[in-house]
Design a protein around this motif. Structure first.
Motif, PDB file in Angstrom:
ATOM      1  N   ARG A   1     -44.971   1.352 -15.978  1.00  9.76           N
ATOM      2  CA  ARG A   1     -44.789  -0.056 -16.287  1.00  9.76           C
ATOM      3  C   ARG A   1     -45.010  -0.325 -17.772  1.00  9.76           C
ATOM      4  O   ARG A   1     -45.722   0.410 -18.445  1.00  9.76           O
TER       5      ARG A   1
ATOM      6  N   TYR B   1     -42.155   0.747  -5.496  1.00  7.04           N
ATOM      7  CA  TYR B   1     -40.989   0.336  -4.717  1.00  7.04           C
ATOM      8  C   TYR B   1     -39.949   1.451  -4.740  1.00  7.04           C
ATOM      9  O   TYR B   1     -39.686   2.056  -5.783  1.00  7.04           O
TER      10      TYR B   1
ATOM     11  N   THR C   1     -34.586  -4.452  -9.255  1.00  2.00           N
ATOM     12  CA  THR C   1     -35.594  -5.111 -10.092  1.00  2.00           C
ATOM     13  C   THR C   1     -35.598  -6.617  -9.824  1.00  2.00           C
ATOM     14  O   THR C   1     -36.670  -7.237  -9.780  1.00  2.00           O
ATOM     15  N   ALA C   2     -34.428  -7.197  -9.614  1.00  4.73           N
ATOM     16  CA  ALA C   2     -34.358  -8.629  -9.316  1.00  4.73           C
ATOM     17  C   ALA C   2     -34.974  -8.941  -7.958  1.00  4.73           C
ATOM     18  O   ALA C   2     -35.685  -9.934  -7.796  1.00  4.73           O
ATOM     19  N   ALA C   3     -34.722  -8.079  -6.978  1.00  6.58           N
ATOM     20  CA  ALA C   3     -35.207  -8.327  -5.612  1.00  6.58           C
ATOM     21  C   ALA C   3     -36.713  -8.130  -5.490  1.00  6.58           C
ATOM     22  O   ALA C   3     -37.385  -8.846  -4.746  1.00  6.58           O
ATOM     23  N   THR C   4     -37.263  -7.145  -6.217  1.00  4.15           N
ATOM     24  CA  THR C   4     -38.685  -6.831  -6.089  1.00  4.15           C
ATOM     25  C   THR C   4     -39.552  -7.551  -7.114  1.00  4.15           C
ATOM     26  O   THR C   4     -40.767  -7.685  -6.925  1.00  4.15           O
ATOM     27  N   GLY C   5     -38.962  -7.994  -8.215  1.00  3.89           N
ATOM     28  CA  GLY C   5     -39.730  -8.593  -9.298  1.00  3.89           C
ATOM     29  C   GLY C   5     -40.437  -7.576 -10.172  1.00  3.89           C
ATOM     30  O   GLY C   5     -41.182  -7.936 -11.075  1.00  3.89           O
ATOM     31  N   GLN C   6     -40.187  -6.286  -9.921  1.00  4.25           N
ATOM     32  CA  GLN C   6     -40.803  -5.220 -10.703  1.00  4.25           C
ATOM     33  C   GLN C   6     -39.874  -4.810 -11.842  1.00  4.25           C
ATOM     34  O   GLN C   6     -38.803  -4.254 -11.602  1.00  4.25           O
ATOM     35  N   GLU C   7     -40.266  -5.087 -13.071  1.00  2.00           N
ATOM     36  CA  GLU C   7     -39.434  -4.777 -14.221  1.00  2.00           C
ATOM     37  C   GLU C   7     -39.503  -3.290 -14.565  1.00  2.00           C
ATOM     38  O   GLU C   7     -40.478  -2.594 -14.236  1.00  2.00           O
TER      39      GLU C   7
END
Length: 244
Positions: A166, A182, A222-228
Motif C-alpha cells: 500500500r 483482496y 480497485t473501484a469495487a473494493t476501495g483499495q488503491e
C-alpha cells in the motif's frame, strides 16, 4: 528428474520436466492459511474460474505475497511461475516441493515449455506478467501469457490482487499479519490465432488484448473494493519472465 546447479553462492533447483500435479496438493492449503489465518483476505469472482480444462491465472504484481495469496484464493490448484533465483535454500525446497516453476527473467524458453506441459494435461498455471513488483496497474507486461494461451488453447483468467502493498511501502515490504487483502478473479478470456497474420503479430495483438483486459479488471477491482494501488517511484520492469 530434477537437478541442481550452483549459482550466487547457493544451489539452485531447476526442472527438467513439467512439475507433477500431485505436488500442488499442499500448496493451496498453505496459501489458505496465509489468506485467512495470517491475513484477512476477501475473495470474489471464483465463479469465473472454469471448473475443468487448462487455465492461465494472470495477476498483477505488488509484493512477494502475490503468488501465494493467489494460490490460496483460487478454487483450483495451480503451478506458479516464480523467479528462478528464489529456488535455493529452504525457500527453494518449498517452491520445488509444491510444484512451482522457476523462470529466468532474462528469457527462459524451457520454463514456458514446462508451463505448457502443465496446461496440455488440463491443469492450471499462475503467472505475474508484469515481470516485477511495481504499482500493479498492468501498464506493461511480457509476452509469456500470450505465448502460453496461443500455444495451449488455455483460458486466461485475469486476477486483481490488492492490499499486499500500500501507499509508499517499499517493494520488499511484507505486510503485518491481519491486514485486509483482496483477490478478485475476472471473467475468462479466450485467445486464438488470427488468420492471415504472422506469428509475431498474433503474439503482439494477443499480449495487448490480455494486458488491456487485466488493466481494466484491476481498475474495476480497485473501484469495487476501495483499495488503491500502491505508489511506486521505480520504473516498471520490461524483463521477460516473472518475479515473485
Amino acid at each position: 528428474m530434477n537437478r541442481t546447479t550452483a549459482a550466487r553462492g547457493g544451489a539452485l533447483r531447476v526442472l527438467s520436466a513439467a512439475p507433477p500435479r500431485w505436488k500442488t496438493r499442499w500448496s493451496r492449503p498453505l496459501g489458505r492459511i496465509l489468506d485467512h489465518v495470517v491475513y484477512r483476505t476477501a475473495v470474489s469472482g471464483r465463479e469465473n474460474i472454469p471448473a475443468t480444462g487448462p487455465v492461465i491465472f494472470a495477476a498483477n504484481h505488488l509484493s512477494y505475497l502475490d503468488g501465494p495469496v493467489m494460490v490460496g484464493a483460487a478454487s483450483r490448484y495451480m503451478h506458479v511461475m516464480v523467479r528462478h533465483d528464489m529456488f535455493k535454500g529452504f525457500l527453494g525446497w518449498v517452491l520445488h516441493s509444491s510444484g512451482q516453476i522457476p523462470v529466468n527473467r532474462a528469457g527462459d524458453r524451457s520454463a514456458l515449455q514446462f508451463a505448457k506441459g502443465v496446461l496440455d494435461r488440463g491443469d492450471c498455471v499462475g503467472i505475474l506478467p508484469e515481470g516485477t513488483r511495481g504499482t500493479g496497474d498492468a501498464a506493461t507486461m511480457n509476452g509469456g501469457v500470450a505465448w502460453l494461451a496461443l500455444n495451449s488453447g488455455a483460458a486466461v483468467v485475469p486476477v486483481a490482487i490488492l492490499g499486499t502493498r500500500r501507499g509508499h511501502e517499499h517493494r520488499n515490504t511484507i505486510p503485518r499479519p491481519r491486514r485486509q487483502l483482496y483477490v478478485v478473479f475476472g471473467e475468462p478470456l479466450e485467445i486464438g490465432r488470427e488468420p492471415g497474420v504472422s506469428g509475431r503479430v498474433s503474439m503482439d495483438r494477443a499480449s495487448e488484448k490480455i494486458r488491456l483486459r487485466l488493466a481494466a479488471h484491476i481498475a474495476a477491482a480497485t473501484a469495487a473494493t476501495g483499495q488503491e494501488l500502491p505508489e511506486d517511484g521505480h520504473p516498471t520492469s520490461k524483463h521477460k519472465g516473472q518475479q515473485p
